[in-house]
Design a protein around this motif. Structure first.
Motif, PDB file in Angstrom:
ATOM      1  N   ILE A   1      72.598 -51.325  50.525  1.00 31.73           N
ATOM      2  CA  ILE A   1      72.630 -50.902  49.124  1.00 31.73           C
ATOM      3  C   ILE A   1      72.807 -49.393  49.014  1.00 31.73           C
ATOM      4  N   TYR A   2      72.115 -48.655  49.884  1.00 30.47           N
ATOM      5  CA  TYR A   2      72.140 -47.195  49.784  1.00 30.47           C
ATOM      6  C   TYR A   2      73.140 -46.550  50.738  1.00 30.47           C
ATOM      7  N   GLY A   3      73.985 -47.384  51.357  1.00 31.70           N
ATOM      8  CA  GLY A   3      75.085 -46.871  52.165  1.00 31.70           C
ATOM      9  C   GLY A   3      74.642 -46.107  53.404  1.00 31.70           C
ATOM     10  N   LEU A   4      73.612 -46.586  54.065  1.00 31.18           N
ATOM     11  CA  LEU A   4      73.111 -45.900  55.266  1.00 31.18           C
ATOM     12  C   LEU A   4      73.970 -46.284  56.466  1.00 31.18           C
ATOM     13  N   ASN A   5      74.269 -45.312  57.312  1.00 33.02           N
ATOM     14  CA  ASN A   5      75.110 -45.549  58.480  1.00 33.02           C
ATOM     15  C   ASN A   5      74.423 -44.959  59.704  1.00 33.02           C
ATOM     16  N   LEU A   6      73.585 -45.767  60.325  1.00 33.70           N
ATOM     17  CA  LEU A   6      72.824 -45.336  61.493  1.00 33.70           C
ATOM     18  C   LEU A   6      73.227 -46.209  62.677  1.00 33.70           C
ATOM     19  N   GLY A   7      73.741 -45.569  63.734  1.00 35.00           N
ATOM     20  CA  GLY A   7      74.414 -46.303  64.804  1.00 35.00           C
ATOM     21  C   GLY A   7      73.569 -46.701  65.992  1.00 35.00           C
ATOM     22  N   ILE A   8      72.247 -46.491  65.938  1.00 35.01           N
ATOM     23  CA  ILE A   8      71.383 -46.889  67.050  1.00 35.01           C
ATOM     24  C   ILE A   8      70.569 -48.094  66.602  1.00 35.01           C
ATOM     25  N   PHE A   9      70.809 -49.232  67.254  1.00 33.29           N
ATOM     26  CA  PHE A   9      70.151 -50.482  66.896  1.00 33.29           C
ATOM     27  C   PHE A   9      68.748 -50.523  67.493  1.00 33.29           C
ATOM     28  N   ASP A  10      67.761 -50.883  66.665  1.00 33.27           N
ATOM     29  CA  ASP A  10      66.369 -50.944  67.110  1.00 33.27           C
ATOM     30  C   ASP A  10      66.129 -52.221  67.905  1.00 33.27           C
ATOM     31  N   MET A  11      65.925 -52.064  69.215  1.00 33.45           N
ATOM     32  CA  MET A  11      65.722 -53.213  70.100  1.00 33.45           C
ATOM     33  C   MET A  11      64.262 -53.645  70.163  1.00 33.45           C
ATOM     34  N   GLY A  12      63.321 -52.763  69.785  1.00 31.14           N
ATOM     35  CA  GLY A  12      61.908 -53.106  69.836  1.00 31.14           C
ATOM     36  C   GLY A  12      61.344 -53.056  71.246  1.00 31.14           C
ATOM     37  N   TRP A  13      60.017 -53.254  71.336  1.00 32.72           N
ATOM     38  CA  TRP A  13      59.367 -53.145  72.644  1.00 32.72           C
ATOM     39  C   TRP A  13      59.765 -54.252  73.621  1.00 32.72           C
ATOM     40  N   PRO A  14      60.110 -55.496  73.184  1.00 26.82           N
ATOM     41  CA  PRO A  14      60.518 -56.497  74.181  1.00 26.82           C
ATOM     42  C   PRO A  14      61.703 -56.044  75.025  1.00 26.82           C
ATOM     43  N   ALA A  15      62.671 -55.351  74.389  1.00 25.45           N
ATOM     44  CA  ALA A  15      63.822 -54.855  75.146  1.00 25.45           C
ATOM     45  C   ALA A  15      63.413 -53.753  76.100  1.00 25.45           C
ATOM     46  N   ALA A  16      62.529 -52.849  75.629  1.00 23.66           N
ATOM     47  CA  ALA A  16      62.069 -51.769  76.501  1.00 23.66           C
ATOM     48  C   ALA A  16      61.315 -52.327  77.702  1.00 23.66           C
ATOM     49  N   ALA A  17      60.476 -53.354  77.477  1.00 16.81           N
ATOM     50  CA  ALA A  17      59.731 -53.960  78.584  1.00 16.81           C
ATOM     51  C   ALA A  17      60.667 -54.682  79.541  1.00 16.81           C
ATOM     52  N   ALA A  18      61.700 -55.340  78.995  1.00 19.42           N
ATOM     53  CA  ALA A  18      62.664 -56.036  79.857  1.00 19.42           C
ATOM     54  C   ALA A  18      63.430 -55.052  80.723  1.00 19.42           C
ATOM     55  N   VAL A  19      63.857 -53.936  80.131  1.00 18.91           N
ATOM     56  CA  VAL A  19      64.524 -52.890  80.906  1.00 18.91           C
ATOM     57  C   VAL A  19      63.581 -52.355  81.988  1.00 18.91           C
ATOM     58  N   ALA A  20      62.314 -52.184  81.612  1.00 20.95           N
ATOM     59  CA  ALA A  20      61.340 -51.617  82.546  1.00 20.95           C
ATOM     60  C   ALA A  20      61.112 -52.503  83.753  1.00 20.95           C
TER      61      ALA A  20
END
Length: 467
Positions: free
Chosen positions: A70-89
């Motif tokens: 609605i407010y035309g936001l353009n942010l290019g980094i997708f929030d993966m959350g802690w499960p992704a960080a733990a999986a990478v770890a």
């Protein structure tokens, strides 16, 4: 060996933690039945938190996406959350061996009296593996990865010691417990600076707003439950494009409000399960270690911050910071990260902060805003390296938790926003040997200072016992 650790980690916290804590309970000579019950309660606690945080993220996800459209936001980094960080770890060579390596470092520090924390919060060792994994992929050198992880571990243990007294004095029924989680401890420097600045401003320094006081003064208006309903309804309303959508969306808006209220009410009840499950093991572990390390004063058992995230001030401030974080992510120049999945981790920002601010809601909000402001830039800065690590892990494991949508980079507020991870990464990645020397000197200085504190406290304890 790596495959064995990956298999155990792959069971997930809800299965891994009951197994680990049951074995720990038996090792510290708790009867099997009691140890099993403790482990199962911890597992139930993790499931409860997962359900509640999933409710938070799933309920907020669509409305927040609509707000960005609605407010035309353009942010290019997708929030993966802690499960992704733990999986990478954990899905790397660093992560596979991080638990035995860090346990060995912990024992060495106990023997040299440079720590008094016995860190049995094994699941959260992924935080140390995370910084190690990101450094490993960025530098293409596993030894730099292990170095970064170990440095982070030592600094965190020292910080857990230095904050333990205030922590135990502030929270009820947590004697002998410390929080050796780098995500929590990474916000302590912000808390100290903001708290000191706040106390130097005449007039404002007399403001002492606490969550319990809010309840007494405002009645139901000061309850976390009510605040959850209000913020949920407000976000739901913002996701409506016009007045017609607003009127037609009243049921869903009210539903979102009730869900947010449920999150705020259920989290304290669920965290009580952690306390019930971990207390027998923590007490037995502390007694056993105290017998083996008789020269150490006030040994602490390192536990998960989940024990205290149900504190009223944490709930109130976390809830208020959710819309504030979204607003900051939109207006900050240069920020490319819009937190969505990571918002569930907001509660973990404050366990080590509250003892410094003494639960003052205003102070704690200021600390949170400062930490989030820096944290958004930290996540944006580390996103290319997080993305590189996540893509490599996905190619090898096909784990959907680390699959980044096409056209985006990946990021997570959980630990990627921590001061510790950002400083350690850049010193190791950009400066190599020179950065490593700086980190070793800082870490040695902290360890030596902590050792002196331990020796002094041991002498004081001995003098009290033998007047």
């Amino acid at each position: 060996m790596e495959q064995v650790f990956n298999y155990i980690i792959g069971l997930g916290a809800a299965v891994m933690m009951p197994v680990i804590f049951t074995i720990l309970g038996i090792c510290v000579r708790i009867p099997f039945g009691k140890a099993l019950k403790s482990g199962l309660l911890v597992g139930v606690g993790f499931i409860g938190l997962s359900v509640v945080t999933a409710l938070l993220t799933s309920s907020l996800g669509e409305p927040l996406k609509r707000v960005t459209e609605i407010y035309g936001l353009n942010l290019g980094i997708f929030d993966m959350g802690w499960p992704a960080a733990a999986a990478v770890a954990y899905n790397t060579s660093v992560g596979a061996f991080i638990i035995p390596v860090c346990l060995g470092v912990n024992i060495l520090m106990l023997l040299t009296r440079t720590t008094r924390t016995v860190n049995i919060d094994l699941w959260n060792y992924w935080h140390f593996a995370f910084i190690g994994a990101v450094v490993y992929f960025a530098s293409d050198n596993i030894w730099w990865g292990f170095f970064a992880a170990i440095i982070c571990y030592i600094i965190t243990l020292v910080m857990a010691d230095l904050t333990s007294r205030k922590f135990q004095q502030y929270y009820d029924n947590l004697e002998g417990i410390s929080i050796p989680q780098p995500f929590c401890q990474g916000f302590v420097p912000f808390a100290i600076v903001v708290n000191n600045l706040f106390d130097r401003i005449p007039g404002i320094n007399r403001l002492n707003i606490d969550a319990e006081g809010m309840k007494r003064k405002f009645g139901i208006l000061g309850e976390p439950l009510f605040l959850g309903v209000v913020v949920g309804c407000a976000i739901g309303a913002l996701a409506c494009q016009n007045s017609r959508e607003l009127i037609n969306g009243i049921p869903s808006i009210l539903g979102l409000g009730i869900k947010m209220g449920a999150v705020m009410e259920l989290i304290p009840r669920i965290t009580s399960l952690f306390i019930e499950g971990l207390r027998p093991i923590s007490d037995a572990t502390r007694e056993l270690v105290a017998r083996r390390f008789k020269n150490s004063a006030g040994l602490n058992i390192g536990m998960s911050p989940a024990l205290v995230i149900g504190h009223p001030t944490t709930l109130v401030v976390s809830l208020l910071l959710i819309p504030a974080t979204l607003f900051l992510s939109v207006i900050l120049p240069g920020n490319q990260f819009l937190p969505l999945a990571s918002l569930a981790g907001m509660f973990y920002l404050f366990p080590a902060v509250l003892p410094i601010t003494r639960g003052n809601v205003l102070k704690t909000i200021l600390v949170g805003l400062t930490a989030i402001l820096f944290g958004l830039y930290f996540v944006t800065d580390l996103a290319p390296f997080f993305t590189q690590a996540a893509q490599d892990v996905y190619l090898r494991t096909q784990d959907s938790a680390v699959l980044i949508p096409e056209g985006f980079q990946g990021g997570a507020l959980d630990f990627a926003s921590s001061l510790f991870s950002w400083v350690i990464f850049h010193l190791v990645y950009h400066f190599k040997i020179a950065g490593a020397i700086v980190l070793v000197l800082i870490t040695l200085a902290m360890a030596i200072y902590n050792r002196r504190q331990i020796i002094r406290q041991t002498a004081q304890e001995t003098s009290r016992q033998n007047p």
